[in-house]
Design an enzyme around this catalytic site. Structure first.
Site, PDB file in Angstrom:
ATOM      1  N   ARG A  53       0.815  -1.212   0.000  1.00 53.44           N
ATOM      2  CA  ARG A  53       0.000   0.000   0.000  1.00 53.44           C
ATOM      3  C   ARG A  53       0.845   1.255   0.000  1.00 53.44           C
ATOM      4  O   ARG A  53       0.300   2.361  -0.008  1.00 53.44           O
ATOM      5  CB  ARG A  53      -0.839   0.013   1.264  1.00 53.44           C
ATOM      6  CG  ARG A  53      -2.252  -0.492   1.081  1.00 53.44           C
ATOM      7  CD  ARG A  53      -2.871  -0.537   2.465  1.00 53.44           C
ATOM      8  NE  ARG A  53      -4.263  -0.294   2.464  1.00 53.44           N
ATOM      9  CZ  ARG A  53      -5.173  -1.263   2.544  1.00 53.44           C
ATOM     10  NH1 ARG A  53      -4.817  -2.515   2.553  1.00 53.44           N
ATOM     11  NH2 ARG A  53      -6.440  -0.950   2.592  1.00 53.44           N
ATOM     12  N   ARG A  75     -21.646  -3.859   3.145  1.00 50.34           N
ATOM     13  CA  ARG A  75     -20.904  -5.127   3.244  1.00 50.34           C
ATOM     14  C   ARG A  75     -21.106  -5.819   4.604  1.00 50.34           C
ATOM     15  O   ARG A  75     -21.125  -5.176   5.640  1.00 50.34           O
ATOM     16  CB  ARG A  75     -19.414  -4.835   3.062  1.00 50.34           C
ATOM     17  CG  ARG A  75     -18.539  -6.022   3.387  1.00 50.34           C
ATOM     18  CD  ARG A  75     -17.135  -5.831   2.954  1.00 50.34           C
ATOM     19  NE  ARG A  75     -16.497  -4.654   3.531  1.00 50.34           N
ATOM     20  CZ  ARG A  75     -15.291  -4.262   3.196  1.00 50.34           C
ATOM     21  NH1 ARG A  75     -14.611  -4.904   2.282  1.00 50.34           N
ATOM     22  NH2 ARG A  75     -14.764  -3.193   3.764  1.00 50.34           N
ATOM     23  N   ARG A 125     -17.757  -4.665   9.720  1.00 50.85           N
ATOM     24  CA  ARG A 125     -16.489  -4.127  10.207  1.00 50.85           C
ATOM     25  C   ARG A 125     -16.675  -2.747  10.839  1.00 50.85           C
ATOM     26  O   ARG A 125     -17.441  -1.939  10.320  1.00 50.85           O
ATOM     27  CB  ARG A 125     -15.503  -4.002   9.027  1.00 50.85           C
ATOM     28  CG  ARG A 125     -14.773  -5.289   8.747  1.00 50.85           C
ATOM     29  CD  ARG A 125     -13.986  -5.297   7.468  1.00 50.85           C
ATOM     30  NE  ARG A 125     -13.207  -4.112   7.167  1.00 50.85           N
ATOM     31  CZ  ARG A 125     -12.447  -3.991   6.077  1.00 50.85           C
ATOM     32  NH1 ARG A 125     -12.360  -5.007   5.223  1.00 50.85           N
ATOM     33  NH2 ARG A 125     -11.787  -2.889   5.836  1.00 50.85           N
TER      34      ARG A 125
HETATM   35  P1  AP5 Z   1      -8.356  -3.923   4.187  1.00 51.76           P
HETATM   36  O1  AP5 Z   1      -9.007  -4.988   4.948  1.00 51.76           O
HETATM   37  O2  AP5 Z   1      -7.309  -4.272   3.188  1.00 51.76           O
HETATM   38  O3  AP5 Z   1      -9.485  -3.036   3.536  1.00 51.76           O
HETATM   39  P2  AP5 Z   1      -9.550  -2.180   2.171  1.00 51.76           P
HETATM   40  O4  AP5 Z   1      -8.378  -2.093   1.317  1.00 51.76           O
HETATM   41  O5  AP5 Z   1     -10.091  -0.889   2.662  1.00 51.76           O
HETATM   42  O6  AP5 Z   1     -10.400  -3.007   1.289  1.00 51.76           O
HETATM   43  P3  AP5 Z   1     -11.745  -3.628   1.609  1.00 51.76           P
HETATM   44  O7  AP5 Z   1     -11.585  -4.931   2.324  1.00 51.76           O
HETATM   45  O8  AP5 Z   1     -12.617  -2.598   2.287  1.00 51.76           O
HETATM   46  O9  AP5 Z   1     -12.347  -3.813   0.162  1.00 51.76           O
HETATM   47  P4  AP5 Z   1     -12.155  -4.899  -0.961  1.00 51.76           P
HETATM   48  O10 AP5 Z   1     -11.499  -4.257  -2.127  1.00 51.76           O
HETATM   49  O11 AP5 Z   1     -11.543  -6.159  -0.429  1.00 51.76           O
HETATM   50  O12 AP5 Z   1     -13.685  -5.122  -1.321  1.00 51.76           O
HETATM   51  P5  AP5 Z   1     -14.634  -6.372  -1.107  1.00 51.76           P
HETATM   52  O13 AP5 Z   1     -14.247  -7.471  -2.022  1.00 51.76           O
HETATM   53  O14 AP5 Z   1     -14.796  -6.703   0.340  1.00 51.76           O
HETATM   54  O15 AP5 Z   1      -7.683  -2.861   5.184  1.00 51.76           O
HETATM   55  C1  AP5 Z   1      -8.361  -2.377   6.323  1.00 51.76           C
HETATM   56  C2  AP5 Z   1      -7.420  -1.502   7.135  1.00 51.76           C
HETATM   57  O16 AP5 Z   1      -6.296  -2.265   7.603  1.00 51.76           O
HETATM   58  C3  AP5 Z   1      -6.785  -0.312   6.362  1.00 51.76           C
HETATM   59  O17 AP5 Z   1      -7.633   0.817   6.333  1.00 51.76           O
HETATM   60  C4  AP5 Z   1      -5.496  -0.099   7.188  1.00 51.76           C
HETATM   61  O18 AP5 Z   1      -5.758   0.604   8.389  1.00 51.76           O
HETATM   62  C5  AP5 Z   1      -5.087  -1.519   7.547  1.00 51.76           C
HETATM   63  N1  AP5 Z   1      -4.195  -2.130   6.526  1.00 51.76           N
HETATM   64  C6  AP5 Z   1      -4.471  -3.238   5.779  1.00 51.76           C
HETATM   65  N2  AP5 Z   1      -3.435  -3.526   4.958  1.00 51.76           N
HETATM   66  C7  AP5 Z   1      -2.492  -2.584   5.179  1.00 51.76           C
HETATM   67  C8  AP5 Z   1      -1.216  -2.322   4.608  1.00 51.76           C
HETATM   68  N3  AP5 Z   1      -0.703  -3.101   3.625  1.00 51.76           N
HETATM   69  N4  AP5 Z   1      -0.519  -1.249   5.079  1.00 51.76           N
HETATM   70  C9  AP5 Z   1      -1.014  -0.460   6.063  1.00 51.76           C
HETATM   71  N5  AP5 Z   1      -2.220  -0.632   6.643  1.00 51.76           N
HETATM   72  C10 AP5 Z   1      -2.964  -1.692   6.194  1.00 51.76           C
HETATM   73  O19 AP5 Z   1     -16.006  -5.740  -1.665  1.00 51.76           O
HETATM   74  C11 AP5 Z   1     -16.707  -4.728  -0.949  1.00 51.76           C
HETATM   75  C12 AP5 Z   1     -18.224  -5.013  -1.048  1.00 51.76           C
HETATM   76  O20 AP5 Z   1     -18.669  -4.829  -2.384  1.00 51.76           O
HETATM   77  C13 AP5 Z   1     -18.606  -6.445  -0.656  1.00 51.76           C
HETATM   78  O21 AP5 Z   1     -19.819  -6.404   0.063  1.00 51.76           O
HETATM   79  C14 AP5 Z   1     -18.786  -7.170  -2.006  1.00 51.76           C
HETATM   80  O22 AP5 Z   1     -19.783  -8.188  -1.933  1.00 51.76           O
HETATM   81  C15 AP5 Z   1     -19.218  -6.034  -2.934  1.00 51.76           C
HETATM   82  N6  AP5 Z   1     -18.659  -6.176  -4.280  1.00 51.76           N
HETATM   83  C16 AP5 Z   1     -17.412  -6.599  -4.635  1.00 51.76           C
HETATM   84  N7  AP5 Z   1     -17.244  -6.559  -5.971  1.00 51.76           N
HETATM   85  C17 AP5 Z   1     -18.412  -6.064  -6.473  1.00 51.76           C
HETATM   86  C18 AP5 Z   1     -18.873  -5.789  -7.800  1.00 51.76           C
HETATM   87  N8  AP5 Z   1     -18.087  -5.999  -8.875  1.00 51.76           N
HETATM   88  N9  AP5 Z   1     -20.129  -5.294  -7.943  1.00 51.76           N
HETATM   89  C19 AP5 Z   1     -20.935  -5.080  -6.868  1.00 51.76           C
HETATM   90  N10 AP5 Z   1     -20.558  -5.347  -5.575  1.00 51.76           N
HETATM   91  C20 AP5 Z   1     -19.309  -5.824  -5.393  1.00 51.76           C
END
Ligand code: AP5
Length: 217
Positions: A88, A127, A161
């Site tokens: 990131r 979600r 979450r």
């Molecule tokens: P993390 O858990 O990595 O969260 P994020 O990057 O914010 O990503 P998300 O999990 O929110 O989203 P996603 O892209 O996986 O979407 P999803 O598939 O669930 O990080 C959380 C926290 O941890 C960060 O803020 C930070 O503090 C820390 N952190 C983590 N890694 C770090 C790092 N490397 N360095 C520093 N800090 C770190 O989909 C979302 C929703 O949309 C679901 O409900 C799904 O069903 C729906 N959906 C998915 N695709 C579609 C589609 N094509 N159409 C319609 N709906 C869809």
């Protein structure tokens, strides 16, 4: 095969990673999941990370790269690794290169999920996940096939979450724009970046990723 799924919060990284695990036997390395597990277990890393995550900011590079290093060895034995939510920052991207080098491994693709940020707030606030196995769902886009029953493990317990609220999502997106999107050129110069329309329906996004991994796109 080792790939990075790159995209802002809610882009669908976790959704696509879990499908690839199921269909290709790859290992999902999600720093978000690892940090949430550490918070839940109350480990020293978890205690440090909790407030930072709840604020939507980034946890330190040293912590997340150490977490990835610990898990990477198990990935090689399977169908490869999917880096989900890591790297990131530029420092994390460089750390990942070193971790892979040390193991004689390399990155094959960086798949960027391109999305409309406004739609992501809706995705994230809708979600929820299975409290037992972690399978991801959405209030409108991906409901369990049988109401209140996880498709994967049959559990009836679901959770949301603490950082999935509209205000924190804005901070998480700002962090993505400021610190994560700028690492794309680092991979572009190496010809590793492939773009996928993350606004397409889930199955279509999956088909686009499959075409890349199968060398057809
Ligand atoms: P993390 O858990 O990595 O969260 P994020 O990057 O914010 O990503 P998300 O999990 O929110 O989203 P996603 O892209 O996986 O979407 P999803 O598939 O669930 O990080 C959380 C926290 O941890 C960060 O803020 C930070 O503090 C820390 N952190 C983590 N890694 C770090 C790092 N490397 N360095 C520093 N800090 C770190 O989909 C979302 C929703 O949309 C679901 O409900 C799904 O069903 C729906 N959906 C998915 N695709 C579609 C589609 N094509 N159409 C319609 N709906 C869809």
């Amino acid at each position: 095969m080792n790939i990075i799924l790159l995209g802002p919060p809610g882009a669908g990284k976790g959704t696509q990673a879990s499908r690839l695990v199921e269909e290709r036997g790859m290992v999902q390395l999600s720093t978000g999941d690892m940090l949430r597990a550490a918070v839940k277990a109350g480990t020293p890393v978890g205690l440090q990370a909790k407030a930072v995550m709840e604020a939507g900011e980034l946890v330190s590079d040293a912590i997340v790269s150490a977490l990835i290093g610990e898990r990477l060895d198990s990935a090689g034995a399977h169908g490869g690794a999917i880096f989900d939510g890591y790297p990131r920052t530029q420092a994390q991207a460089e750390a990942l290169d070193l971790l892979l080098d040390e193991r004689g491994e390399k990155l094959d693709y960086v798949v960027e999920l391109t999305v409309d940020e406004e739609a992501l707030v809706d995705r994230i606030t809708g979600r929820f996940t299975c409290a037992t196995c972690g399978e991801g769902y959405h209030d409108r886009y991906k409901l369990p096939k049988v109401q209140d029953t996880c498709d994967v493990c049959g559990s009836h317990e679901f959770k949301r979450r603490p950082d999935d609220n509209a205000e924190t999502v804005r901070t998480r997106m700002a962090e993505y724009r400021a610190k994560t999107a700028p690492i794309l050129p680092f991979y572009e110069t190496r010809g590793l970046v492939r773009r996928v329309d993350g606004m397409a329906p889930i199955a279509e996004v999956g088909a686009q990723i499959d075409a890349i991994l199968d060398g057809a796109a």
